[in-house]
Design a protein around this motif. Structure first.
Motif, PDB file in Angstrom:
ATOM      1  N   ARG A  17      55.389  42.236  20.806  1.00 40.76           N
ATOM      2  CA  ARG A  17      54.412  43.126  21.420  1.00 40.76           C
ATOM      3  C   ARG A  17      53.633  42.342  22.463  1.00 40.76           C
ATOM      4  O   ARG A  17      53.059  41.298  22.161  1.00 40.76           O
ATOM      5  N   GLN A  18      53.611  42.838  23.681  1.00 36.98           N
ATOM      6  CA  GLN A  18      52.890  42.184  24.764  1.00 36.98           C
ATOM      7  C   GLN A  18      51.404  42.500  24.646  1.00 36.98           C
ATOM      8  O   GLN A  18      51.020  43.654  24.512  1.00 36.98           O
ATOM      9  N   LEU A  19      50.557  41.435  24.697  1.00 42.75           N
ATOM     10  CA  LEU A  19      49.106  41.605  24.551  1.00 42.75           C
ATOM     11  C   LEU A  19      48.372  41.597  25.881  1.00 42.75           C
ATOM     12  O   LEU A  19      47.283  42.147  25.987  1.00 42.75           O
ATOM     13  N   THR A  20      48.915  40.917  26.881  1.00 45.30           N
ATOM     14  CA  THR A  20      48.280  40.856  28.194  1.00 45.30           C
ATOM     15  C   THR A  20      49.275  41.327  29.248  1.00 45.30           C
ATOM     16  O   THR A  20      50.483  41.168  29.084  1.00 45.30           O
ATOM     17  N   ALA A  21      48.763  41.887  30.311  1.00 44.42           N
ATOM     18  CA  ALA A  21      49.619  42.337  31.410  1.00 44.42           C
ATOM     19  C   ALA A  21      50.097  41.134  32.216  1.00 44.42           C
ATOM     20  O   ALA A  21      49.379  40.136  32.342  1.00 44.42           O
ATOM     21  N   ALA A  22      51.277  41.217  32.767  1.00 44.28           N
ATOM     22  CA  ALA A  22      51.827  40.131  33.581  1.00 44.28           C
ATOM     23  C   ALA A  22      51.382  40.275  35.033  1.00 44.28           C
ATOM     24  O   ALA A  22      52.189  40.243  35.950  1.00 44.28           O
ATOM     25  N   THR A  23      50.083  40.443  35.219  1.00 42.84           N
ATOM     26  CA  THR A  23      49.522  40.569  36.570  1.00 42.84           C
ATOM     27  C   THR A  23      48.775  39.312  36.994  1.00 42.84           C
ATOM     28  O   THR A  23      48.414  39.177  38.149  1.00 42.84           O
ATOM     29  N   HIS A  24      48.518  38.413  36.042  1.00 46.26           N
ATOM     30  CA  HIS A  24      47.854  37.132  36.274  1.00 46.26           C
ATOM     31  C   HIS A  24      48.585  36.079  35.454  1.00 46.26           C
ATOM     32  O   HIS A  24      49.475  36.390  34.677  1.00 46.26           O
ATOM     33  N   MET A  25      48.154  34.833  35.582  1.00 48.92           N
ATOM     34  CA  MET A  25      48.706  33.767  34.769  1.00 48.92           C
ATOM     35  C   MET A  25      47.993  33.771  33.419  1.00 48.92           C
ATOM     36  O   MET A  25      46.765  33.789  33.362  1.00 48.92           O
ATOM     37  N   VAL A  47      40.371  31.026  39.098  1.00 46.67           N
ATOM     38  CA  VAL A  47      40.697  29.662  38.679  1.00 46.67           C
ATOM     39  C   VAL A  47      41.023  29.708  37.185  1.00 46.67           C
ATOM     40  O   VAL A  47      40.540  30.587  36.473  1.00 46.67           O
ATOM     41  N   ARG A  48      41.860  28.779  36.732  1.00 43.50           N
ATOM     42  CA  ARG A  48      42.230  28.782  35.307  1.00 43.50           C
ATOM     43  C   ARG A  48      41.001  28.438  34.456  1.00 43.50           C
ATOM     44  O   ARG A  48      40.392  27.398  34.616  1.00 43.50           O
ATOM     45  N   ASP A  49      40.688  29.336  33.530  1.00 43.09           N
ATOM     46  CA  ASP A  49      39.586  29.144  32.601  1.00 43.09           C
ATOM     47  C   ASP A  49      40.031  29.583  31.215  1.00 43.09           C
ATOM     48  O   ASP A  49      41.110  30.151  31.034  1.00 43.09           O
ATOM     49  N   ILE A  50      39.163  29.330  30.219  1.00 45.91           N
ATOM     50  CA  ILE A  50      39.448  29.683  28.842  1.00 45.91           C
ATOM     51  C   ILE A  50      38.861  31.061  28.547  1.00 45.91           C
ATOM     52  O   ILE A  50      37.700  31.333  28.876  1.00 45.91           O
ATOM     53  N   TYR A  51      39.678  31.910  27.941  1.00 45.12           N
ATOM     54  CA  TYR A  51      39.286  33.281  27.600  1.00 45.12           C
ATOM     55  C   TYR A  51      39.536  33.509  26.119  1.00 45.12           C
ATOM     56  O   TYR A  51      40.347  32.826  25.501  1.00 45.12           O
ATOM     57  N   GLN A  52      38.847  34.506  25.573  1.00 44.61           N
ATOM     58  CA  GLN A  52      39.073  34.935  24.202  1.00 44.61           C
ATOM     59  C   GLN A  52      39.472  36.405  24.228  1.00 44.61           C
ATOM     60  O   GLN A  52      38.787  37.229  24.833  1.00 44.61           O
ATOM     61  N   LEU A  53      40.582  36.715  23.571  1.00 44.29           N
ATOM     62  CA  LEU A  53      41.071  38.077  23.484  1.00 44.29           C
ATOM     63  C   LEU A  53      40.884  38.561  22.054  1.00 44.29           C
ATOM     64  O   LEU A  53      41.559  38.092  21.138  1.00 44.29           O
ATOM     65  N   ALA A  54      39.923  39.469  21.844  1.00 47.15           N
ATOM     66  CA  ALA A  54      39.666  40.033  20.514  1.00 47.15           C
ATOM     67  C   ALA A  54      40.774  41.014  20.166  1.00 47.15           C
ATOM     68  O   ALA A  54      41.275  41.745  21.031  1.00 47.15           O
ATOM     69  N   PRO A  61      44.916  44.528  21.329  1.00 43.86           N
ATOM     70  CA  PRO A  61      43.779  43.972  22.068  1.00 43.86           C
ATOM     71  C   PRO A  61      42.592  44.927  22.096  1.00 43.86           C
ATOM     72  O   PRO A  61      42.751  46.135  22.256  1.00 43.86           O
ATOM     73  N   GLN A  62      41.391  44.367  21.896  1.00 50.63           N
ATOM     74  CA  GLN A  62      40.147  45.130  21.991  1.00 50.63           C
ATOM     75  C   GLN A  62      39.548  44.866  23.364  1.00 50.63           C
ATOM     76  O   GLN A  62      38.780  43.931  23.547  1.00 50.63           O
ATOM     77  N   GLY A  63      39.915  45.655  24.333  1.00 46.36           N
ATOM     78  CA  GLY A  63      39.388  45.493  25.682  1.00 46.36           C
ATOM     79  C   GLY A  63      40.018  44.313  26.397  1.00 46.36           C
ATOM     80  O   GLY A  63      41.082  43.816  26.028  1.00 46.36           O
ATOM     81  N   GLU A  64      39.329  43.859  27.427  1.00 48.79           N
ATOM     82  CA  GLU A  64      39.798  42.757  28.263  1.00 48.79           C
ATOM     83  C   GLU A  64      39.376  41.418  27.663  1.00 48.79           C
ATOM     84  O   GLU A  64      38.382  41.343  26.943  1.00 48.79           O
ATOM     85  N   PRO A  65      40.091  40.334  27.983  1.00 50.25           N
ATOM     86  CA  PRO A  65      39.682  39.005  27.512  1.00 50.25           C
ATOM     87  C   PRO A  65      38.282  38.645  28.014  1.00 50.25           C
ATOM     88  O   PRO A  65      37.903  38.989  29.137  1.00 50.25           O
TER      89      PRO A  65
END
Length: 105
Positions: A17-25, A47-54, A61-65
């Motif tokens: 199951r894909q959790l994020t869209a393949a529109t960004h890295m 820029v590459r940063d750290i995200y949390q995906l609930a 996924p609960q909303g966006e990272p």
């Protein structure tokens, strides 16, 4: 640099199951100790940063990272088992063009 996505698959096998869209890295996913979210590296803010995906209990996924860092240029992320410390690595690729005279000999 290139678009990529984060997906999950049951350890025993089955459908992914894909959790994020393949529109960004999106890279370097790490489960939080409670299993309720993923830490990941993404370039959603440019820029590459750290995200949390609930995630919900059924791993939807609960909303966006949510962005946890700003301007790190992170390459990968790791978390201690008790979630008291996070570590990340940085990758900087550089290339140069050099010119050197060559003799005909």
């Amino acid at each position: 640099i290139a678009p990529s996505a984060i997906a999950i698959v049951p350890a025993a096998g089955g459908e992914s199951r894909q959790l994020t869209a393949a529109t960004h890295m999106h890279a370097s996913p790490r489960w939080t100790p409670d299993g309720r979210s993923l830490l990941l590296v993404a370039d959603l803010g440019g820029v590459r940063d750290i995200y949390q995906l609930a995630l919900t209990p059924d791993l939807t996924p609960q909303g966006e990272p949510t962005r946890l860092s700003t301007g790190l240029g992170a390459y990968s992320v790791s978390l201690t088992a008790d979630a008291s410390r996070m570590a990340y690595s940085i990758l900087r690729l550089r290339s140069n063009v050099w010119v050197a005279p060559l003799s005909r000999d």
